[in-house]
Design an enzyme around this catalytic site. Structure first.
Site, PDB file in Angstrom:
ATOM      1  N   LYS A  52      51.395   1.834 -47.673  1.00  4.84           N
ATOM      2  CA  LYS A  52      50.742   2.733 -46.916  1.00  4.84           C
ATOM      3  C   LYS A  52      51.537   3.568 -47.027  1.00  4.84           C
ATOM      4  CE  LYS A  52      50.402   0.349 -42.893  1.00  4.84           C
ATOM      5  NZ  LYS A  52      50.879   0.107 -41.140  1.00  4.84           N
ATOM      6  N   GLN A  96      56.359   0.393 -37.795  1.00  5.59           N
ATOM      7  CA  GLN A  96      56.266  -0.865 -38.211  1.00  5.59           C
ATOM      8  C   GLN A  96      56.717  -1.073 -37.061  1.00  5.59           C
ATOM      9  OE1 GLN A  96      53.608  -0.929 -40.858  1.00  5.59           O
ATOM     10  NE2 GLN A  96      53.194  -2.921 -40.435  1.00  5.59           N
ATOM     11  N   ASP A 119      48.831   6.322 -35.318  1.00 10.71           N
ATOM     12  CA  ASP A 119      48.744   4.867 -35.478  1.00 10.71           C
ATOM     13  C   ASP A 119      47.186   4.495 -34.641  1.00 10.71           C
ATOM     14  OD1 ASP A 119      49.154   2.805 -37.201  1.00 10.71           O
ATOM     15  OD2 ASP A 119      51.544   2.719 -36.229  1.00 10.71           O
TER      16      ASP A 119
HETATM   17  N1  GUN Z   1      51.902  -3.929 -37.848  1.00 12.41           N
HETATM   18  C1  GUN Z   1      50.527  -4.684 -38.472  1.00 12.41           C
HETATM   19  N2  GUN Z   1      49.451  -3.723 -38.652  1.00 12.41           N
HETATM   20  C2  GUN Z   1      49.951  -2.889 -38.300  1.00 12.41           C
HETATM   21  C3  GUN Z   1      49.530  -1.570 -37.857  1.00 12.41           C
HETATM   22  O1  GUN Z   1      48.457  -1.497 -38.057  1.00 12.41           O
HETATM   23  N3  GUN Z   1      50.868   0.299 -37.211  1.00 12.41           N
HETATM   24  C4  GUN Z   1      51.857  -0.203 -37.107  1.00 12.41           C
HETATM   25  N4  GUN Z   1      52.634   1.321 -36.721  1.00 12.41           N
HETATM   26  N5  GUN Z   1      52.880  -1.855 -37.282  1.00 12.41           N
HETATM   27  C5  GUN Z   1      51.606  -2.613 -37.600  1.00 12.41           C
END
Ligand code: GUN
Length: 293
Positions: A52, A96, A119
């Protein structure tokens, strides 16, 4: 069979975002800023968050990565989130998941300012999505919509079967595809672990979305000829012959299903890349909304 190629579709979206950010820079404006919080040492989470951050850099979005060991307390994490909420130059916040078991993911999600919740996990944004109001749609379902749109695949009037009812993928994508919108208007069936005769229901799908988190779960006998297959699974399957000791496998038995379907998203190289592109889109949108307040 044609690939729903996440590399191509995400590159197009990222290119258009990069252009918009270049325009901001040229007019002397601040650029969008994403803050990512990563707790603990889960290898998959590290891979996702690093990717990311790298993708932010590629298109000119500023990013701040905050990492902590899993001994951090819930209170400490909540104060990090509050600090990011108050920072004027932070547009998007993501924490995350999964988090260590002594920290409530719900409490952390609720602590994020909905206007910075790129998110789309905060109940305010989930509610806005259900009601069709402006807000943030979480990155994976948004990425799926953008992938279908890139390939001019419309869901309108079609039979969609979603397998898996998670808060982050199965539930939101089934709502989004059934809404009365340009990308919706499908007749959606949401299947889960208690669904009876899953293969027969899957065989009715014009568009099948697999989001169960079980490698190669969808086999070719579960697929109608000419169906569109969207594989959301990213499963690490042990493989001593592979460089990292594992291989990434989707929820779909790609090698056999590809013979039957009209379109299929590969793993890796499909929905995962779109999820990241959608997060970048949400971060840009957060910046624009905050600038226009
Ligand atoms: N863990 C797995 N996918 C995601 C996501 O899209 N966002 C976040 N914050 N954690 C994740």
């Amino acid at each position: 069979m044609e690939l729903l190629d996440g590399k191509i579709a995400s590159a197009a979206l990222k290119q258009s975002l990069k252009q918009k950010i270049d325009n901001l820079i040229q007019s002397g404006k601040r650029v969008p800023h994403l803050a990512a919080v990563l707790i603990g040492d889960d290898p998959a989470s590290h891979t996702y968050v690093n990717s990311k951050v790298k993708n932010c850099k590629e298109i000119g979005i500023q990013s701040t990565l905050i990492t902590h060991g899993s001994s951090i307390t819930e209170g400490e994490l909540l104060s990090i989130v509050k600090d990011l909420n108050n920072r004027e130059n932070v547009d998007g916040i993501l924490v995350q998941v999964p988090l260590p078991s002594h920290i409530s993911e719900n409490k952390v999600t609720l602590a994020i300012d909905p206007e910075k919740d790129v998110d789309g996990f905060h109940p305010v944004n989930v509610g806005n999505m259900v009601l069709g109001l402006p807000g943030f749609v979480s990155a994976t379902p948004l990425g799926i919509l953008l992938l279908l749109q890139h390939y001019n695949i419309s869901a309108g009037g079609k039979r969609v079967v979603v397998v898996g009812r998670s808060h982050t993928v199965g539930t939101p994508i089934s709502i989004l595809l059934s809404r009365n919108t340009s990308f919706g208007n499908a007749t959606v069936t949401l299947c889960h672990s208690r669904t009876r005769d899953l293969p027969a229901i899957c065989r009715e799908a014009d568009i099948l979305v697999a989001a169960i988190g079980r490698p190669l779960f969808i086999t070719s006998d579960m697929v109608k000829d000419g169906a569109v297959i969207v594989d959301v699974g990213i499963n690490r399957v042990e493989d001593p012959g592979a460089k990292r000791g594992f291989r990434l496998k989707g929820d779909v038995d790609f090698e056999n299903v590809k013979e039957k379907c009209s379109y299929i998203s590969p793993v890796p190289g499909g929905v995962g890349l779109m999820t990241i592109a959608a997060l970048l889109q949400n971060t840009y949108d957060a910046y624009i909304r905050r600038a226009n307040r």
